[in-house]
Structures are given as C-alpha cells and as structure tokens.
Scaffold this active site. Sequence first.
Site, PDB file in Angstrom:
ATOM      1  N   CYS A   7       0.504   3.242  16.886  1.00  0.00           N
ATOM      2  CA  CYS A   7      -0.464   3.353  17.993  1.00  0.00           C
ATOM      3  C   CYS A   7      -0.379   4.746  18.614  1.00  0.00           C
ATOM      4  O   CYS A   7      -1.396   5.326  18.988  1.00  0.00           O
ATOM      5  CB  CYS A   7      -0.218   2.272  19.038  1.00  0.00           C
ATOM      6  N   GLY A  92      11.136  -5.199   3.809  1.00  0.00           N
ATOM      7  CA  GLY A  92      11.572  -3.931   4.381  1.00  0.00           C
ATOM      8  C   GLY A  92      10.574  -3.328   5.352  1.00  0.00           C
ATOM      9  O   GLY A  92      10.561  -2.116   5.564  1.00  0.00           O
ATOM     10  N   HIS A  99      -0.131  -1.943   8.098  1.00  0.00           N
ATOM     11  CA  HIS A  99      -0.513  -0.701   7.418  1.00  0.00           C
ATOM     12  C   HIS A  99      -0.498  -0.912   5.917  1.00  0.00           C
ATOM     13  O   HIS A  99       0.261  -1.723   5.389  1.00  0.00           O
ATOM     14  CB  HIS A  99       0.424   0.450   7.797  1.00  0.00           C
ATOM     15  N   HIS A 101       0.174   1.009   2.465  1.00  0.00           N
ATOM     16  CA  HIS A 101       0.673   2.193   1.763  1.00  0.00           C
ATOM     17  C   HIS A 101      -0.290   2.488   0.612  1.00  0.00           C
ATOM     18  O   HIS A 101      -0.651   1.585  -0.154  1.00  0.00           O
ATOM     19  CB  HIS A 101       2.055   1.940   1.161  1.00  0.00           C
TER      20      HIS A 101
END
Length: 112
Positions: A7, A92, A99, A101
């Site tokens: 954020c 992990g 999000h 990757h």
Amino acid sequence: MNDCIFCKIIAGEIPSAKVYEDDEILIFKDIAPIAKIHLLCVPKEHFAYLSDVTAERAALLGRTLEKIGKLRSRLGLDDGYRLVINQGENAGQTVHHLHIHILGGEPLPWGN
Ligand code: 5GP
Ligand code: ZN
C-alpha cells in the site's frame, strides 16, 4: 492499510521501479529478483488472500490477468513467463497484500 508495504508503494510513500500503472493495478520490479525478469503485479485495493475475493475482486483479477497478457511484449515476456501467487505460510507469503509474481526473461526451472 497503514502498515502494508505494498500500500505504501502504491501510495508512493516507498519508492519502487514501476513498469506499469493504471487506476486499478500497479506493476513494479521485485526488490529481490529470482529470475531475470521478476515483477510484482498488485491490485491497488488492499486485500491479502484469495479467500477474501468477492465477485467484484474476482472481476478485477480477471481484468488483471487480461492486462498482463496484453502487456506481455512491453514487459519483455514474449518468450514466455510464469505467474505465481503465494498464499499463506507454507507458500512463504511474506507480504499480506495479494500480489502476482511475474517471472520470465529466461528459461525457468519448475519449483522456483
Ligand atoms: P511473497 O513472498 O509475499 O509472495 O512475495 C513478496 C515479494 O515482495 C518478495 O519477492 C520480495 O522480494 C518483494 N518485496 C518485499 N518488499 C519489497 C519492497 O519494498 N519493494 C519491492 N520492490 N519488492 C519488495
Ligand atoms: Zn496493502
């Protein structure tokens, strides 16, 4: 969310290497890349997990996947790429703002 690092990146309070931004998502370079190209795609709305996904957020994630596909050339991913969403401790996950990757730029070993 006040204590969320992503954020803060979205708000510009923490610098990042931005590669794409629109009104609903931001894509920036991962600070600790594990592939030649390692980007993070984050929805601007804060939510942590897929289990928090509502119908509206599902639509947002659908648009996000469509956007990543369309940005493929611009992001240098014409030779292929991998999307990863870590969820929870066993995966992990370290940042609790959902999000994606985006990994590419070279052949990727399975299990990264
Ligand atoms: P996770 O393990 O939660 O799926 O992934 C979090 C990712 O965020 C990690 O790959 C980590 O390198 C990246 N990261 C953590 N803090 C920062 C930061 O301040 N800036 C950037 N660009 N990436 C970060
Ligand atoms: Zn957040």
